[in-house]
Design a protein around this motif. Structure first.
Motif, PDB file in Angstrom:
ATOM      1  N   VAL A  66     -16.129 -20.872  28.607  1.00 31.50           N
ATOM      2  CA  VAL A  66     -17.255 -21.601  28.015  1.00 31.50           C
ATOM      3  C   VAL A  66     -18.195 -22.103  29.118  1.00 31.50           C
ATOM      4  CG1 VAL A  66     -17.932 -23.703  26.779  1.00 31.50           C
ATOM      5  CG2 VAL A  66     -16.111 -22.258  25.865  1.00 31.50           C
ATOM      6  N   GLY A  67     -17.619 -22.643  30.191  1.00 31.43           N
ATOM      7  CA  GLY A  67     -18.442 -23.121  31.304  1.00 31.43           C
ATOM      8  C   GLY A  67     -19.244 -22.006  31.932  1.00 31.43           C
ATOM      9  N   PHE A  68     -18.606 -20.862  32.159  1.00 33.45           N
ATOM     10  CA  PHE A  68     -19.303 -19.714  32.732  1.00 33.45           C
ATOM     11  C   PHE A  68     -20.384 -19.221  31.774  1.00 33.45           C
ATOM     12  CE2 PHE A  68     -19.546 -15.118  33.884  1.00 33.45           C
ATOM     13  CZ  PHE A  68     -20.003 -15.294  35.192  1.00 33.45           C
ATOM     14  N   ALA A  69     -20.091 -19.254  30.453  1.00 36.51           N
ATOM     15  CA  ALA A  69     -21.080 -18.845  29.450  1.00 36.51           C
ATOM     16  C   ALA A  69     -22.295 -19.769  29.477  1.00 36.51           C
ATOM     17  CB  ALA A  69     -20.444 -18.845  28.056  1.00 36.51           C
ATOM     18  N   ILE A  70     -22.068 -21.074  29.699  1.00 33.85           N
ATOM     19  CA  ILE A  70     -23.187 -22.020  29.817  1.00 33.85           C
ATOM     20  C   ILE A  70     -24.057 -21.651  31.017  1.00 33.85           C
ATOM     21  CG2 ILE A  70     -23.814 -24.424  30.341  1.00 33.85           C
ATOM     22  CD1 ILE A  70     -21.351 -25.264  28.678  1.00 33.85           C
ATOM     23  N   ASP A  71     -23.422 -21.342  32.155  1.00 38.63           N
ATOM     24  CA  ASP A  71     -24.184 -20.953  33.354  1.00 38.63           C
ATOM     25  C   ASP A  71     -25.006 -19.692  33.111  1.00 38.63           C
ATOM     26  OD1 ASP A  71     -23.483 -23.053  35.014  1.00 38.63           O
ATOM     27  OD2 ASP A  71     -21.666 -22.069  35.748  1.00 38.63           O
ATOM     28  N   LYS A  72     -24.531 -18.830  32.207  1.00 39.26           N
ATOM     29  CA  LYS A  72     -25.226 -17.575  31.922  1.00 39.26           C
ATOM     30  C   LYS A  72     -26.218 -17.702  30.760  1.00 39.26           C
ATOM     31  CE  LYS A  72     -23.284 -14.891  34.978  1.00 39.26           C
ATOM     32  NZ  LYS A  72     -24.111 -14.295  36.063  1.00 39.26           N
ATOM     33  N   THR A  73     -26.186 -18.829  30.060  1.00 39.14           N
ATOM     34  CA  THR A  73     -27.067 -19.006  28.903  1.00 39.14           C
ATOM     35  C   THR A  73     -28.517 -19.137  29.337  1.00 39.14           C
ATOM     36  OG1 THR A  73     -25.319 -20.103  27.626  1.00 39.14           O
ATOM     37  CG2 THR A  73     -27.578 -20.477  26.909  1.00 39.14           C
ATOM     38  N   ARG A  74     -29.394 -18.367  28.706  1.00 37.14           N
ATOM     39  CA  ARG A  74     -30.829 -18.431  28.983  1.00 37.14           C
ATOM     40  C   ARG A  74     -31.564 -18.461  27.642  1.00 37.14           C
ATOM     41  NH1 ARG A  74     -28.696 -19.039  33.073  1.00 37.14           N
ATOM     42  NH2 ARG A  74     -29.005 -18.082  35.132  1.00 37.14           N
ATOM     43  N   THR A  75     -32.039 -19.627  27.250  1.00 37.90           N
ATOM     44  CA  THR A  75     -32.799 -19.737  26.005  1.00 37.90           C
ATOM     45  C   THR A  75     -34.012 -20.627  26.245  1.00 37.90           C
ATOM     46  OG1 THR A  75     -31.822 -21.788  25.129  1.00 37.90           O
ATOM     47  CG2 THR A  75     -30.583 -19.742  24.761  1.00 37.90           C
ATOM     48  N   ARG A  76     -34.911 -20.658  25.282  1.00 38.97           N
ATOM     49  CA  ARG A  76     -36.091 -21.516  25.404  1.00 38.97           C
ATOM     50  C   ARG A  76     -35.704 -22.990  25.345  1.00 38.97           C
ATOM     51  NH1 ARG A  76     -38.173 -22.696  19.993  1.00 38.97           N
ATOM     52  NH2 ARG A  76     -36.917 -21.629  18.418  1.00 38.97           N
ATOM     53  N   TRP A  77     -34.468 -23.271  24.890  1.00 36.18           N
ATOM     54  CA  TRP A  77     -33.990 -24.656  24.826  1.00 36.18           C
ATOM     55  C   TRP A  77     -33.257 -25.064  26.105  1.00 36.18           C
ATOM     56  CZ3 TRP A  77     -31.695 -22.348  19.933  1.00 36.18           C
ATOM     57  CH2 TRP A  77     -32.639 -22.366  18.896  1.00 36.18           C
ATOM     58  N   GLY A  78     -32.983 -24.111  26.985  1.00 38.16           N
ATOM     59  CA  GLY A  78     -32.233 -24.400  28.198  1.00 38.16           C
ATOM     60  C   GLY A  78     -30.858 -23.758  28.175  1.00 38.16           C
ATOM     61  N   LYS A  79     -29.972 -24.257  29.028  1.00 35.80           N
ATOM     62  CA  LYS A  79     -28.634 -23.682  29.169  1.00 35.80           C
ATOM     63  C   LYS A  79     -27.588 -24.422  28.348  1.00 35.80           C
ATOM     64  CE  LYS A  79     -27.420 -22.857  33.458  1.00 35.80           C
ATOM     65  NZ  LYS A  79     -27.261 -23.005  34.927  1.00 35.80           N
ATOM     66  N   SER A  80     -27.658 -25.725  28.353  1.00 31.96           N
ATOM     67  CA  SER A  80     -26.622 -26.547  27.709  1.00 31.96           C
ATOM     68  C   SER A  80     -26.997 -26.997  26.298  1.00 31.96           C
ATOM     69  CB  SER A  80     -26.330 -27.784  28.568  1.00 31.96           C
ATOM     70  OG  SER A  80     -25.885 -27.411  29.854  1.00 31.96           O
ATOM     71  N   ARG A  81     -28.289 -27.259  26.068  1.00 29.31           N
ATOM     72  CA  ARG A  81     -28.733 -27.803  24.771  1.00 29.31           C
ATOM     73  C   ARG A  81     -28.308 -26.979  23.561  1.00 29.31           C
ATOM     74  NH1 ARG A  81     -34.652 -28.218  23.948  1.00 29.31           N
ATOM     75  NH2 ARG A  81     -34.225 -29.188  21.945  1.00 29.31           N
ATOM     76  N   PRO A  82     -28.417 -25.639  23.613  1.00 27.72           N
ATOM     77  CA  PRO A  82     -28.088 -24.866  22.402  1.00 27.72           C
ATOM     78  C   PRO A  82     -26.658 -25.065  21.916  1.00 27.72           C
ATOM     79  CG  PRO A  82     -29.186 -23.489  24.043  1.00 27.72           C
ATOM     80  CD  PRO A  82     -28.869 -24.778  24.716  1.00 27.72           C
ATOM     81  N   TRP A  83     -25.775 -25.400  22.827  1.00 31.71           N
ATOM     82  CA  TRP A  83     -24.366 -25.560  22.457  1.00 31.71           C
ATOM     83  C   TRP A  83     -24.155 -26.756  21.531  1.00 31.71           C
ATOM     84  CZ3 TRP A  83     -20.452 -22.181  24.267  1.00 31.71           C
ATOM     85  CH2 TRP A  83     -20.928 -21.161  25.099  1.00 31.71           C
TER      86      TRP A  83
END
Length: 450
Positions: A66-83
Protein backbone atom coordinates in the motif's frame (compact mmCIF):
# COMPACT_ATOMS: atom_id res chain seq x y z
CA UNK A 1 -4.11 29.59 -1.76
CA UNK A 2 -1.86 27.49 0.48
CA UNK A 3 -0.68 30.57 2.41
CA UNK A 4 -4.04 32.09 3.40
CA UNK A 5 -5.12 31.76 7.01
CA UNK A 6 -8.55 30.43 6.09
CA UNK A 7 -6.95 27.68 4.01
CA UNK A 8 -4.47 26.77 6.76
CA UNK A 9 -7.23 26.37 9.34
CA UNK A 10 -9.43 24.47 6.90
CA UNK A 11 -6.57 22.09 6.12
CA UNK A 12 -5.70 21.63 9.80
CA UNK A 13 -9.35 20.83 10.57
CA UNK A 14 -9.58 18.41 7.66
CA UNK A 15 -6.34 16.69 8.62
CA UNK A 16 -7.56 16.33 12.21
CA UNK A 17 -10.86 14.78 11.10
CA UNK A 18 -8.96 11.91 9.48
CA UNK A 19 -7.45 10.79 12.77
CA UNK A 20 -10.73 11.45 14.57
CA UNK A 21 -12.24 8.84 12.24
CA UNK A 22 -9.36 6.41 12.75
CA UNK A 23 -9.57 6.65 16.52
CA UNK A 24 -13.29 6.00 16.72
CA UNK A 25 -12.34 2.53 15.43
CA UNK A 26 -8.79 2.28 16.82
CA UNK A 27 -9.85 2.97 20.40
CA UNK A 28 -12.58 0.33 20.18
CA UNK A 29 -9.96 -2.17 18.98
CA UNK A 30 -7.42 -1.14 21.63
CA UNK A 31 -9.79 -1.17 24.59
CA UNK A 32 -12.38 -3.77 23.76
CA UNK A 33 -11.41 -6.17 20.95
CA UNK A 34 -9.55 -8.64 23.20
CA UNK A 35 -12.43 -8.44 25.70
CA UNK A 36 -14.93 -8.86 22.83
CA UNK A 37 -13.15 -12.01 21.64
CA UNK A 38 -12.71 -13.61 25.10
CA UNK A 39 -15.92 -12.62 26.89
CA UNK A 40 -18.49 -12.19 24.09
CA UNK A 41 -17.38 -14.44 21.23
CA UNK A 42 -16.00 -16.86 23.87
CA UNK A 43 -12.80 -17.55 21.91
CA UNK A 44 -9.76 -19.12 23.55
CA UNK A 45 -7.14 -16.53 24.65
CA UNK A 46 -4.23 -18.58 23.24
CA UNK A 47 -6.02 -18.93 19.88
CA UNK A 48 -6.49 -15.15 19.77
CA UNK A 49 -2.78 -14.65 20.49
CA UNK A 50 -1.92 -16.84 17.50
CA UNK A 51 -4.44 -14.98 15.33
CA UNK A 52 -2.88 -11.60 16.13
CA UNK A 53 0.54 -12.90 15.08
CA UNK A 54 -0.75 -14.50 11.84
CA UNK A 55 -2.58 -11.31 10.87
CA UNK A 56 0.57 -9.23 11.36
CA UNK A 57 2.52 -11.53 9.04
CA UNK A 58 -0.10 -10.82 6.38
CA UNK A 59 0.19 -7.10 7.15
CA UNK A 60 3.93 -7.29 6.50
CA UNK A 61 3.11 -7.68 2.81
CA UNK A 62 -0.02 -5.54 2.48
CA UNK A 63 1.33 -2.51 4.38
CA UNK A 64 4.48 -2.18 2.27
CA UNK A 65 2.51 -2.71 -0.94
CA UNK A 66 0.00 0.00 0.00
CA UNK A 67 2.84 2.40 0.86
CA UNK A 68 4.62 1.68 -2.41
CA UNK A 69 1.29 2.11 -4.26
CA UNK A 70 0.90 5.56 -2.63
CA UNK A 71 4.39 6.54 -3.86
CA UNK A 72 3.34 5.44 -7.36
CA UNK A 73 -0.08 7.13 -7.27
CA UNK A 74 -0.42 10.03 -9.72
CA UNK A 75 -3.80 11.77 -9.80
CA UNK A 76 -5.10 15.32 -10.04
CA UNK A 77 -5.85 15.02 -6.30
CA UNK A 78 -2.27 14.06 -5.41
CA UNK A 79 -0.72 10.86 -4.09
CA UNK A 80 -2.30 10.32 -0.69
CA UNK A 81 -5.65 12.17 -0.88
CA UNK A 82 -7.45 9.69 -3.18
CA UNK A 83 -7.00 6.91 -0.65
CA UNK A 84 -9.26 8.73 1.82
CA UNK A 85 -12.00 8.93 -0.81
CA UNK A 86 -11.95 5.30 -1.90
CA UNK A 87 -11.17 3.76 1.50
CA UNK A 88 -13.84 5.49 3.60
CA UNK A 89 -16.82 3.19 2.99
CA UNK A 90 -14.97 -0.19 3.07
CA UNK A 91 -13.27 0.89 6.33
CA UNK A 92 -16.66 1.47 7.97
CA UNK A 93 -17.98 -1.89 6.72
CA UNK A 94 -14.89 -3.72 8.01
CA UNK A 95 -15.31 -2.17 11.47
CA UNK A 96 -18.94 -3.29 11.68
CA UNK A 97 -18.14 -6.85 10.61
CA UNK A 98 -15.25 -7.23 13.08
CA UNK A 99 -17.54 -6.45 16.03
CA UNK A 100 -20.35 -8.76 14.95
CA UNK A 101 -20.96 -12.26 16.36
CA UNK A 102 -22.26 -14.75 13.79
CA UNK A 103 -24.53 -17.59 14.95
CA UNK A 104 -22.16 -20.40 13.98
CA UNK A 105 -19.95 -23.03 15.63
CA UNK A 106 -16.97 -22.05 17.86
CA UNK A 107 -14.53 -23.05 15.10
CA UNK A 108 -16.58 -21.05 12.62
CA UNK A 109 -16.42 -18.03 14.92
CA UNK A 110 -12.63 -18.28 15.05
CA UNK A 111 -12.45 -18.40 11.24
CA UNK A 112 -14.86 -15.44 11.08
CA UNK A 113 -12.64 -13.54 13.53
CA UNK A 114 -9.60 -14.21 11.32
CA UNK A 115 -11.31 -13.04 8.13
CA UNK A 116 -12.90 -9.91 9.58
CA UNK A 117 -9.82 -8.90 11.58
CA UNK A 118 -7.59 -9.25 8.50
CA UNK A 119 -10.09 -7.20 6.47
CA UNK A 120 -10.25 -4.49 9.16
CA UNK A 121 -6.44 -4.40 9.45
CA UNK A 122 -6.10 -3.98 5.69
CA UNK A 123 -8.69 -1.21 5.47
CA UNK A 124 -7.09 0.55 8.43
CA UNK A 125 -3.85 0.48 6.44
CA UNK A 126 -5.59 1.92 3.38
CA UNK A 127 -6.89 5.00 5.23
CA UNK A 128 -4.28 5.45 7.99
CA UNK A 129 -1.01 5.28 6.06
CA UNK A 130 -2.06 8.23 3.85
CA UNK A 131 -2.56 10.30 7.03
CA UNK A 132 1.17 9.93 7.68
CA UNK A 133 2.38 10.00 4.06
CA UNK A 134 0.45 13.18 3.26
CA UNK A 135 2.04 15.31 6.00
CA UNK A 136 5.38 16.05 4.23
CA UNK A 137 3.40 17.07 1.13
CA UNK A 138 1.07 19.44 2.99
CA UNK A 139 3.91 21.79 3.96
CA UNK A 140 7.69 21.95 4.21
CA UNK A 141 7.52 24.30 7.20
CA UNK A 142 8.76 22.50 10.35
CA UNK A 143 6.54 24.51 12.72
CA UNK A 144 3.43 24.08 10.56
CA UNK A 145 4.05 20.32 10.52
CA UNK A 146 4.02 20.37 14.32
CA UNK A 147 0.82 22.43 14.28
CA UNK A 148 -0.79 19.98 11.83
CA UNK A 149 0.30 17.03 13.97
CA UNK A 150 -1.14 18.81 17.02
CA UNK A 151 -4.50 19.28 15.31
CA UNK A 152 -4.35 15.66 14.17
CA UNK A 153 -3.77 14.39 17.69
CA UNK A 154 -6.31 16.78 19.25
CA UNK A 155 -8.99 15.25 17.05
CA UNK A 156 -7.56 11.76 17.58
CA UNK A 157 -7.81 12.16 21.34
CA UNK A 158 -11.31 13.57 20.93
CA UNK A 159 -12.33 10.45 19.01
CA UNK A 160 -10.68 8.24 21.63
CA UNK A 161 -12.40 10.17 24.42
CA UNK A 162 -15.81 9.69 22.84
CA UNK A 163 -15.17 5.94 22.70
CA UNK A 164 -13.72 5.72 26.21
CA UNK A 165 -16.48 7.80 27.80
CA UNK A 166 -19.51 6.45 25.91
CA UNK A 167 -18.85 3.07 24.28
CA UNK A 168 -19.63 0.73 27.20
CA UNK A 169 -22.63 2.88 28.20
CA UNK A 170 -23.93 2.83 24.62
CA UNK A 171 -23.31 -0.92 24.33
CA UNK A 172 -25.37 -1.49 27.46
CA UNK A 173 -28.12 0.93 26.38
CA UNK A 174 -28.67 -0.21 22.78
CA UNK A 175 -27.99 -3.87 23.57
CA UNK A 176 -30.45 -4.02 26.50
CA UNK A 177 -28.08 -6.38 28.30
CA UNK A 178 -27.00 -8.17 25.10
CA UNK A 179 -23.39 -7.09 24.66
CA UNK A 180 -23.07 -8.77 21.26
CA UNK A 181 -25.90 -6.66 19.83
CA UNK A 182 -24.65 -3.58 21.66
CA UNK A 183 -21.12 -3.78 20.28
CA UNK A 184 -22.37 -4.38 16.73
CA UNK A 185 -24.72 -1.38 16.74
CA UNK A 186 -22.22 0.95 18.42
CA UNK A 187 -19.47 -0.03 16.00
CA UNK A 188 -21.89 0.58 13.13
CA UNK A 189 -22.54 4.11 14.42
CA UNK A 190 -18.83 4.84 14.80
CA UNK A 191 -18.14 3.35 11.36
CA UNK A 192 -20.64 5.66 9.63
CA UNK A 193 -19.24 8.69 11.49
CA UNK A 194 -15.70 7.70 10.50
CA UNK A 195 -16.71 7.32 6.86
CA UNK A 196 -18.17 10.85 6.75
CA UNK A 197 -15.04 12.28 8.40
CA UNK A 198 -12.71 10.69 5.83
CA UNK A 199 -14.77 12.13 2.99
CA UNK A 200 -14.41 15.57 4.62
CA UNK A 201 -10.65 15.04 5.00
CA UNK A 202 -10.44 14.36 1.28
CA UNK A 203 -12.39 17.55 0.54
CA UNK A 204 -10.45 19.88 2.86
CA UNK A 205 -6.72 19.03 2.51
CA UNK A 206 -4.41 19.75 -0.44
CA UNK A 207 -1.00 18.35 -1.39
CA UNK A 208 1.09 21.48 -2.02
CA UNK A 209 4.62 20.19 -1.53
CA UNK A 210 4.99 17.26 -3.93
CA UNK A 211 8.49 16.74 -5.25
CA UNK A 212 8.39 16.58 -9.04
CA UNK A 213 11.45 14.35 -9.35
CA UNK A 214 11.83 12.72 -12.74
CA UNK A 215 13.23 9.50 -11.26
CA UNK A 216 10.61 6.85 -10.52
CA UNK A 217 12.15 4.59 -7.92
CA UNK A 218 11.63 0.83 -7.92
CA UNK A 219 10.55 -0.98 -4.75
CA UNK A 220 14.14 -2.23 -4.33
CA UNK A 221 15.56 1.31 -4.63
CA UNK A 222 12.93 2.60 -2.22
CA UNK A 223 13.84 -0.02 0.40
CA UNK A 224 17.57 0.64 -0.14
CA UNK A 225 16.90 4.34 0.44
CA UNK A 226 15.18 3.48 3.73
CA UNK A 227 18.12 1.25 4.72
CA UNK A 228 20.48 4.26 4.47
CA UNK A 229 18.18 6.49 6.51
CA UNK A 230 19.63 6.37 10.06
CA UNK A 231 17.14 8.80 11.70
CA UNK A 232 14.27 6.75 10.31
CA UNK A 233 15.77 3.46 11.54
CA UNK A 234 15.99 4.88 15.08
CA UNK A 235 12.44 6.21 14.76
CA UNK A 236 11.27 2.80 13.50
CA UNK A 237 12.85 0.94 16.42
CA UNK A 238 11.18 3.36 18.80
CA UNK A 239 7.80 2.60 17.21
CA UNK A 240 8.08 -0.98 18.46
CA UNK A 241 8.81 0.10 22.02
CA UNK A 242 6.26 2.92 22.10
CA UNK A 243 3.25 1.14 20.63
CA UNK A 244 3.81 -2.30 22.17
CA UNK A 245 3.69 -0.68 25.61
CA UNK A 246 0.63 1.34 24.68
CA UNK A 247 -1.34 -1.62 23.32
CA UNK A 248 -0.46 -3.98 26.18
CA UNK A 249 -1.58 -1.39 28.71
CA UNK A 250 -4.74 -0.49 26.77
CA UNK A 251 -5.82 -4.11 26.39
CA UNK A 252 -5.24 -4.69 30.12
CA UNK A 253 -7.23 -1.66 31.29
CA UNK A 254 -10.62 -3.37 31.61
CA UNK A 255 -9.09 -6.44 33.29
CA UNK A 256 -6.94 -4.39 35.71
CA UNK A 257 -9.75 -2.27 37.10
CA UNK A 258 -12.41 -4.97 37.01
CA UNK A 259 -10.37 -7.69 38.73
CA UNK A 260 -7.35 -6.10 40.45
CA UNK A 261 -8.75 -2.79 41.69
CA UNK A 262 -12.27 -4.34 41.87
CA UNK A 263 -13.97 -1.28 40.44
CA UNK A 264 -15.54 -1.53 36.98
CA UNK A 265 -16.38 2.20 37.10
CA UNK A 266 -12.67 3.00 37.40
CA UNK A 267 -12.08 1.39 34.01
CA UNK A 268 -14.33 3.96 32.33
CA UNK A 269 -12.96 6.83 34.45
CA UNK A 270 -9.30 6.04 33.73
CA UNK A 271 -9.99 5.35 30.04
CA UNK A 272 -11.63 8.77 29.82
CA UNK A 273 -8.73 10.43 31.67
CA UNK A 274 -6.27 8.75 29.30
CA UNK A 275 -7.94 10.43 26.33
CA UNK A 276 -9.21 13.76 27.71
CA UNK A 277 -6.00 14.82 29.46
CA UNK A 278 -3.82 14.10 26.38
CA UNK A 279 -6.23 16.16 24.29
CA UNK A 280 -5.46 19.20 26.49
CA UNK A 281 -1.74 18.43 26.98
CA UNK A 282 -1.38 18.08 23.22
CA UNK A 283 -2.19 21.79 22.78
CA UNK A 284 1.09 22.74 24.51
CA UNK A 285 3.22 20.86 21.97
CA UNK A 286 3.81 23.60 19.34
CA UNK A 287 4.98 25.95 22.12
CA UNK A 288 7.18 23.36 23.85
CA UNK A 289 8.62 21.94 20.61
CA UNK A 290 9.97 25.35 19.59
CA UNK A 291 11.80 25.67 22.89
CA UNK A 292 12.95 22.12 23.62
CA UNK A 293 13.21 20.58 20.16
CA UNK A 294 11.20 17.57 19.03
CA UNK A 295 13.47 14.81 20.36
CA UNK A 296 13.93 16.43 23.77
CA UNK A 297 10.20 17.04 24.12
CA UNK A 298 9.55 13.39 23.28
CA UNK A 299 11.96 12.17 25.97
CA UNK A 300 10.68 14.55 28.67
CA UNK A 301 7.08 13.56 27.88
CA UNK A 302 7.95 9.85 28.05
CA UNK A 303 9.60 10.45 31.44
CA UNK A 304 6.41 12.13 32.69
CA UNK A 305 4.35 9.18 31.45
CA UNK A 306 6.68 6.80 33.32
CA UNK A 307 6.32 8.86 36.51
CA UNK A 308 2.53 8.56 36.24
CA UNK A 309 2.79 4.77 36.01
CA UNK A 310 4.97 4.79 39.13
CA UNK A 311 2.24 6.71 40.99
CA UNK A 312 -0.40 4.17 39.85
CA UNK A 313 1.85 1.36 41.06
CA UNK A 314 2.33 3.03 44.46
CA UNK A 315 -1.41 3.73 44.70
CA UNK A 316 -2.23 0.00 44.43
CA UNK A 317 -6.04 -0.05 44.88
CA UNK A 318 -6.39 3.53 46.21
CA UNK A 319 -8.62 5.10 43.56
CA UNK A 320 -7.64 8.71 44.34
CA UNK A 321 -3.93 7.98 43.93
CA UNK A 322 -4.61 5.92 40.81
CA UNK A 323 -6.51 8.82 39.24
CA UNK A 324 -3.66 11.22 40.07
CA UNK A 325 -1.17 8.84 38.45
CA UNK A 326 -3.44 8.43 35.43
CA UNK A 327 -3.59 12.23 34.95
CA UNK A 328 0.22 12.53 35.15
CA UNK A 329 0.77 9.59 32.80
CA UNK A 330 -1.86 10.84 30.36
CA UNK A 331 -0.31 14.32 30.20
CA UNK A 332 3.06 12.83 29.31
CA UNK A 333 1.50 10.46 26.81
CA UNK A 334 -0.45 13.27 25.11
CA UNK A 335 2.64 15.40 24.47
CA UNK A 336 4.71 12.37 23.48
CA UNK A 337 2.29 11.06 20.89
CA UNK A 338 1.68 14.48 19.33
CA UNK A 339 5.39 15.22 18.84
CA UNK A 340 5.89 11.65 17.61
CA UNK A 341 3.55 12.28 14.69
CA UNK A 342 5.27 15.58 13.90
CA UNK A 343 8.69 13.84 13.95
CA UNK A 344 7.43 11.14 11.60
CA UNK A 345 7.60 13.45 8.57
CA UNK A 346 11.20 14.59 9.12
CA UNK A 347 13.09 11.34 8.30
CA UNK A 348 11.20 11.32 4.97
CA UNK A 349 12.86 14.62 4.03
CA UNK A 350 16.19 13.34 5.32
CA UNK A 351 15.90 10.29 3.04
CA UNK A 352 15.06 12.44 0.01
CA UNK A 353 17.98 14.76 0.81
CA UNK A 354 20.42 11.87 1.21
CA UNK A 355 19.33 9.58 -1.67
CA UNK A 356 17.24 11.74 -4.00
CA UNK A 357 14.27 9.40 -3.59
CA UNK A 358 11.03 10.53 -1.93
CA UNK A 359 9.68 7.52 -0.01
CA UNK A 360 6.89 9.14 1.96
CA UNK A 361 4.37 6.37 1.21
CA UNK A 362 6.73 3.45 1.78
CA UNK A 363 8.24 4.79 5.01
CA UNK A 364 4.77 5.65 6.31
CA UNK A 365 3.65 2.13 5.40
CA UNK A 366 6.57 0.51 7.19
CA UNK A 367 5.93 2.77 10.19
CA UNK A 368 2.29 1.69 10.12
CA UNK A 369 3.27 -1.94 9.78
CA UNK A 370 5.64 -1.67 12.75
CA UNK A 371 2.76 -0.20 14.73
CA UNK A 372 0.73 -3.27 13.81
CA UNK A 373 3.64 -5.54 14.71
CA UNK A 374 3.61 -3.82 18.09
CA UNK A 375 -0.15 -4.37 18.32
CA UNK A 376 0.30 -8.04 17.42
CA UNK A 377 3.14 -8.45 19.92
CA UNK A 378 0.96 -6.79 22.55
CA UNK A 379 -1.99 -9.03 21.69
CA UNK A 380 0.22 -12.11 21.67
CA UNK A 381 1.93 -11.25 24.95
CA UNK A 382 -1.41 -10.35 26.56
CA UNK A 383 -3.09 -13.55 25.36
CA UNK A 384 -0.20 -15.72 26.53
CA UNK A 385 -0.04 -13.99 29.92
CA UNK A 386 -3.79 -14.42 30.44
CA UNK A 387 -3.45 -18.06 29.42
CA UNK A 388 -0.46 -18.53 31.78
CA UNK A 389 -2.44 -16.96 34.61
CA UNK A 390 -5.41 -19.28 33.90
CA UNK A 391 -7.70 -16.29 33.34
CA UNK A 392 -11.35 -17.35 33.44
CA UNK A 393 -13.82 -14.98 31.75
CA UNK A 394 -16.71 -16.50 33.75
CA UNK A 395 -15.03 -16.22 37.16
CA UNK A 396 -15.96 -13.43 39.56
CA UNK A 397 -12.52 -13.61 41.22
CA UNK A 398 -9.34 -14.40 39.33
CA UNK A 399 -6.42 -16.52 40.54
CA UNK A 400 -3.29 -14.91 42.00
CA UNK A 401 -1.40 -15.81 38.82
CA UNK A 402 -4.07 -14.18 36.66
CA UNK A 403 -3.87 -10.99 38.74
CA UNK A 404 -0.07 -11.01 38.43
CA UNK A 405 -0.39 -11.39 34.64
CA UNK A 406 -2.85 -8.49 34.50
CA UNK A 407 -0.55 -6.26 36.58
CA UNK A 408 2.41 -7.13 34.34
CA UNK A 409 0.30 -6.11 31.32
CA UNK A 410 -0.89 -2.83 32.83
CA UNK A 411 2.20 -1.55 34.67
CA UNK A 412 5.45 -3.54 34.54
CA UNK A 413 5.86 -4.21 30.82
CA UNK A 414 4.68 -0.75 29.66
CA UNK A 415 7.11 0.91 32.13
CA UNK A 416 10.03 -1.18 30.85
CA UNK A 417 9.21 -0.33 27.23
CA UNK A 418 8.97 3.40 27.98
CA UNK A 419 12.52 3.23 29.37
CA UNK A 420 13.68 1.43 26.19
CA UNK A 421 11.97 4.14 24.13
CA UNK A 422 13.78 6.97 25.94
CA UNK A 423 17.13 5.22 25.49
CA UNK A 424 16.53 4.69 21.76
CA UNK A 425 15.56 8.30 21.10
CA UNK A 426 18.71 9.56 22.85
CA UNK A 427 20.57 8.55 19.66
CA UNK A 428 18.22 10.56 17.38
CA UNK A 429 19.97 13.80 16.30
CA UNK A 430 18.00 14.94 13.24
CA UNK A 431 16.60 18.08 14.93
CA UNK A 432 19.99 19.82 14.76
CA UNK A 433 20.58 19.01 11.08
CA UNK A 434 17.05 19.54 9.84
CA UNK A 435 17.01 23.31 9.04
CA UNK A 436 20.00 22.94 6.69
CA UNK A 437 18.50 19.81 5.10
CA UNK A 438 15.25 21.66 4.40
CA UNK A 439 17.11 24.60 2.91
CA UNK A 440 19.01 22.36 0.49
CA UNK A 441 15.87 20.37 -0.39
CA UNK A 442 13.99 23.58 -1.13
CA UNK A 443 16.70 24.68 -3.54
CA UNK A 444 16.69 21.30 -5.29
CA UNK A 445 12.90 21.32 -5.69
CA UNK A 446 12.96 24.79 -7.23
CA UNK A 447 15.38 23.53 -9.88
CA UNK A 448 13.38 20.32 -10.49
CA UNK A 449 10.05 22.12 -10.82
CA UNK A 450 11.28 24.68 -13.35
Amino acid sequence: MGNTKSFLYRQRFGYGLGDFACNLIWQMISLYLLYFYTDIMKLNAASIAVMFIVCRIIDAVTDVLVGFAIDKTRTRWGKSRPWFLFGAVPFAVAALLAFSVPDISPDGKLVYAYVTYIFLSFMYTVVNIPLASILPTLTDDMNERTVLATWRKFFAFMGSTIVSATALYLVKMVGNGNEAVGFRVVMGIFGVAGCVCFLLTFALVRENNLSQTEKSATLKETIQSAAHNTPWKLFALNILFMWTGYFIQSSALVYYYKYYVRSAKMATMVATVMTMVPMVANLTVPFLAKRLGKRNLYSVSAGLQLAGLAVIFIGNVNTSVILAGAVISAAGYGCKESIYFSMQADPVDYGEWKTGIQTTGTLSAINGFLGKVAQAAAGGISGLLLSWGAYDADAVHQTANALTAIKMMYIYIPALLIICSIITMSFYHLDKEFPQIQKELGERRKVQNK
